[in-house]
Design an enzyme around this catalytic site. Structure first.
Site, PDB file in Angstrom:
ATOM      1  N   SER A   7      30.184  39.220  12.347  1.00 54.37           N
ATOM      2  CA  SER A   7      30.610  37.893  12.781  1.00 54.37           C
ATOM      3  C   SER A   7      31.048  37.080  11.571  1.00 54.37           C
ATOM      4  CB  SER A   7      29.463  37.171  13.487  1.00 54.37           C
ATOM      5  OG  SER A   7      29.793  35.798  13.577  1.00 54.37           O
ATOM      6  N   HIS A  30      34.170  39.932  14.805  1.00 50.77           N
ATOM      7  CA  HIS A  30      33.759  38.998  15.856  1.00 50.77           C
ATOM      8  C   HIS A  30      34.030  37.578  15.365  1.00 50.77           C
ATOM      9  CE1 HIS A  30      31.039  37.784  19.218  1.00 50.77           C
ATOM     10  NE2 HIS A  30      30.661  36.810  18.392  1.00 50.77           N
ATOM     11  N   ASP A  32      33.672  33.600  16.163  1.00 49.24           N
ATOM     12  CA  ASP A  32      32.919  32.624  16.956  1.00 49.24           C
ATOM     13  C   ASP A  32      33.660  31.303  17.035  1.00 49.24           C
ATOM     14  OD1 ASP A  32      30.491  33.977  17.711  1.00 49.24           O
ATOM     15  OD2 ASP A  32      30.001  34.028  15.571  1.00 49.24           O
ATOM     16  N   MET A  34      33.649  27.654  18.455  1.00 52.19           N
ATOM     17  CA  MET A  34      32.701  26.656  18.988  1.00 52.19           C
ATOM     18  C   MET A  34      33.353  25.286  19.045  1.00 52.19           C
ATOM     19  SD  MET A  34      29.394  27.662  16.741  1.00 52.19           S
ATOM     20  CE  MET A  34      28.751  29.344  16.679  1.00 52.19           C
ATOM     21  N   HIS A  63      35.094  35.126  20.599  1.00 47.39           N
ATOM     22  CA  HIS A  63      33.966  34.720  21.451  1.00 47.39           C
ATOM     23  C   HIS A  63      34.096  33.210  21.675  1.00 47.39           C
ATOM     24  CE1 HIS A  63      29.256  34.177  21.580  1.00 47.39           C
ATOM     25  NE2 HIS A  63      29.830  33.839  22.712  1.00 47.39           N
ATOM     26  N   MET A  65      33.061  29.904  22.780  1.00 49.92           N
ATOM     27  CA  MET A  65      31.926  29.059  23.184  1.00 49.92           C
ATOM     28  C   MET A  65      32.491  27.658  23.390  1.00 49.92           C
ATOM     29  SD  MET A  65      29.190  30.632  20.527  1.00 49.92           S
ATOM     30  CE  MET A  65      30.488  31.384  19.537  1.00 49.92           C
ATOM     31  N   MET A 134      23.869  37.378  24.897  1.00 49.93           N
ATOM     32  CA  MET A 134      23.444  36.568  23.755  1.00 49.93           C
ATOM     33  C   MET A 134      21.946  36.790  23.535  1.00 49.93           C
ATOM     34  SD  MET A 134      26.099  35.121  22.563  1.00 49.93           S
ATOM     35  CE  MET A 134      25.169  34.353  21.222  1.00 49.93           C
ATOM     36  N   GLY A 139      25.514  28.799  19.039  1.00 54.01           N
ATOM     37  CA  GLY A 139      25.764  27.568  18.285  1.00 54.01           C
ATOM     38  C   GLY A 139      25.627  27.768  16.781  1.00 54.01           C
ATOM     39  N   PHE A 140      24.764  28.688  16.393  1.00 51.73           N
ATOM     40  CA  PHE A 140      24.505  28.857  14.965  1.00 51.73           C
ATOM     41  C   PHE A 140      24.243  30.322  14.628  1.00 51.73           C
ATOM     42  CE2 PHE A 140      23.247  24.688  16.342  1.00 51.73           C
ATOM     43  CZ  PHE A 140      23.898  23.864  15.416  1.00 51.73           C
ATOM     44  N   GLY A 141      24.671  30.706  13.430  1.00 54.95           N
ATOM     45  CA  GLY A 141      24.307  32.014  12.909  1.00 54.95           C
ATOM     46  C   GLY A 141      22.901  31.925  12.317  1.00 54.95           C
ATOM     47  N   ASP A 172      24.621  40.037  20.731  1.00 52.54           N
ATOM     48  CA  ASP A 172      25.040  39.079  19.694  1.00 52.54           C
ATOM     49  C   ASP A 172      23.920  38.087  19.395  1.00 52.54           C
ATOM     50  OD1 ASP A 172      26.460  37.399  18.016  1.00 52.54           O
ATOM     51  OD2 ASP A 172      27.735  36.555  19.604  1.00 52.54           O
ATOM     52  N   GLY A 173      23.472  38.087  18.146  1.00 46.57           N
ATOM     53  CA  GLY A 173      22.512  37.088  17.695  1.00 46.57           C
ATOM     54  C   GLY A 173      21.263  37.698  17.073  1.00 46.57           C
ATOM     55  N   GLY A 174      21.097  37.467  15.775  1.00 46.58           N
ATOM     56  CA  GLY A 174      19.871  37.905  15.108  1.00 46.58           C
ATOM     57  C   GLY A 174      19.746  39.411  14.942  1.00 46.58           C
ATOM     58  N   GLY A 194      26.137  38.868  11.989  1.00 49.35           N
ATOM     59  CA  GLY A 194      26.685  37.950  10.999  1.00 49.35           C
ATOM     60  C   GLY A 194      25.903  37.991   9.705  1.00 49.35           C
TER      61      GLY A 194
HETATM   62  C1  DX5 Z   1      26.031  32.455  17.708  1.00 48.81           C
HETATM   63  C2  DX5 Z   1      27.228  33.339  17.494  1.00 48.81           C
HETATM   64  C3  DX5 Z   1      26.880  34.641  16.845  1.00 48.81           C
HETATM   65  C4  DX5 Z   1      26.416  34.496  15.422  1.00 48.81           C
HETATM   66  C5  DX5 Z   1      25.713  35.744  14.984  1.00 48.81           C
HETATM   67  O1  DX5 Z   1      26.423  31.302  18.384  1.00 48.81           O
HETATM   68  O2  DX5 Z   1      27.831  33.634  18.743  1.00 48.81           O
HETATM   69  O3  DX5 Z   1      27.992  35.525  16.910  1.00 48.81           O
HETATM   70  O4  DX5 Z   1      27.491  34.238  14.552  1.00 48.81           O
HETATM   71  O5  DX5 Z   1      25.163  35.524  13.719  1.00 48.81           O
HETATM   72  P1  DX5 Z   1      23.801  36.183  13.243  1.00 48.81           P
HETATM   73  O6  DX5 Z   1      24.019  37.665  13.228  1.00 48.81           O
HETATM   74  O7  DX5 Z   1      23.572  35.591  11.903  1.00 48.81           O
HETATM   75  O8  DX5 Z   1      22.736  35.799  14.260  1.00 48.81           O
HETATM   76 ZN    ZN Z   2      29.299  35.266  18.755  1.00 52.25          ZN
END
Ligand code: DX5
Ligand code: ZN
Length: 214
Positions: A7, A30, A32, A34, A63, A65, A134, A139-141, A172-174, A194
């Site tokens: 990401s 990927h 993001d 937002m 993606h 959002m 998700m 909203g945040f990485g 996607d996420g963490g 990410g």
């Molecule tokens: C969150 C994004 C994710 C994020 C993933 O809103 O959709 O794609 O960038 O980042 P990491 O891998 O750091 O959780």
């Molecule tokens: Zn994403």
């Protein structure tokens, strides 16, 4: 083989061309998007997607959002997106948007939040190329992976099997070394990552480790 899509949100935006080059061994990128309305953060728009498109041939997955995603499909396709994924929470009850995406000659994806039931996606799944679960609230990485996401991947994979559908399952996420294996065993075909990729000095190694995780 599991696919890994870093990401770009976690990249250094001042060095974008180098950052993209550093993940050339990934399966795709990927992106993001937002809007500060659907999620409490603002990232970047089609201009950045277009800039990335100029320096790589990797598949680009956008993606979205954003609210009213149908207004922006053409722009994200024209910017170079190969797949556009929209949030279930933003599209109402009609699957028409997936047809609209496919008519633009892009692949269509459906994404849903951790507090949206997996079964809420069932009516849309016959129309999508990819379902993206998700595993953090968007909203945040850099957030922590929600462990209950594993059961949600399994539920989705069982539904796909039962119905004879062929969409791919993305998470996607963490995602990082500690949970990639579990996500793959649960049924994930594609990992978005990410922080765990762009936070690594050796990105090729980070990507390989995620792909091969057990
Ligand atoms: C969150 C994004 C994710 C994020 C993933 O809103 O959709 O794609 O960038 O980042 P990491 O891998 O750091 O959780
Ligand atoms: Zn994403």
């Amino acid at each position: 083989m599991t696919q890994v899509f870093p990401s770009l949100l976690a990249a250094d935006f001042l060095r974008l061309a180098n950052e993209v080059a550093s993940i050339s061994m990934a399966d795709g990128i990927h992106l993001d998007i937002m809007d500060g309305v659907f999620v409490p953060n603002i990232s970047f728009g089609p201009g950045v997607v277009e800039a990335v498109r100029r320096v790589t041939r990797l598949p680009l997955h956008s993606h979205l959002m954003i609210v009213e995603p149908w207004k922006y499909l053409e722009r994200f396709k024209a910017a170079g997106s190969d797949l556009i994924t929209v949030h279930l929470e933003t599209i109402g009850s009609s699957p028409k948007i997936f047809d609209d995406i496919k008519k633009l000659d892009a692949q269509a994806g459906l994404t849903f939040n951790p507090d949206t039931s997996v079964s809420a996606s069932y009516a849309f799944l016959p129309f999508v190329d990819q379902a993206l679960i998700m595993s953090v609230f968007p909203g945040f990485g850099g957030q922590k992976f929600l462990p209950e996401s594993l059961a949600r991947i399994e539920e989705l994979a069982e539904h796909r099997e039962r119905e004879g559908l062929s969409f791919s399952i993305a998470i996607d996420g963490g995602i990082g070394r500690s949970n990639a294996g579990a996500a793959i065993s649960a049924g994930a075909d594609l990992l978005v990552a990410g922080t765990s990729v762009f936070g690594a000095v050796d990105r090729a190694k980070a990507i390989d480790e995620l792909r091969a995780a057990t």
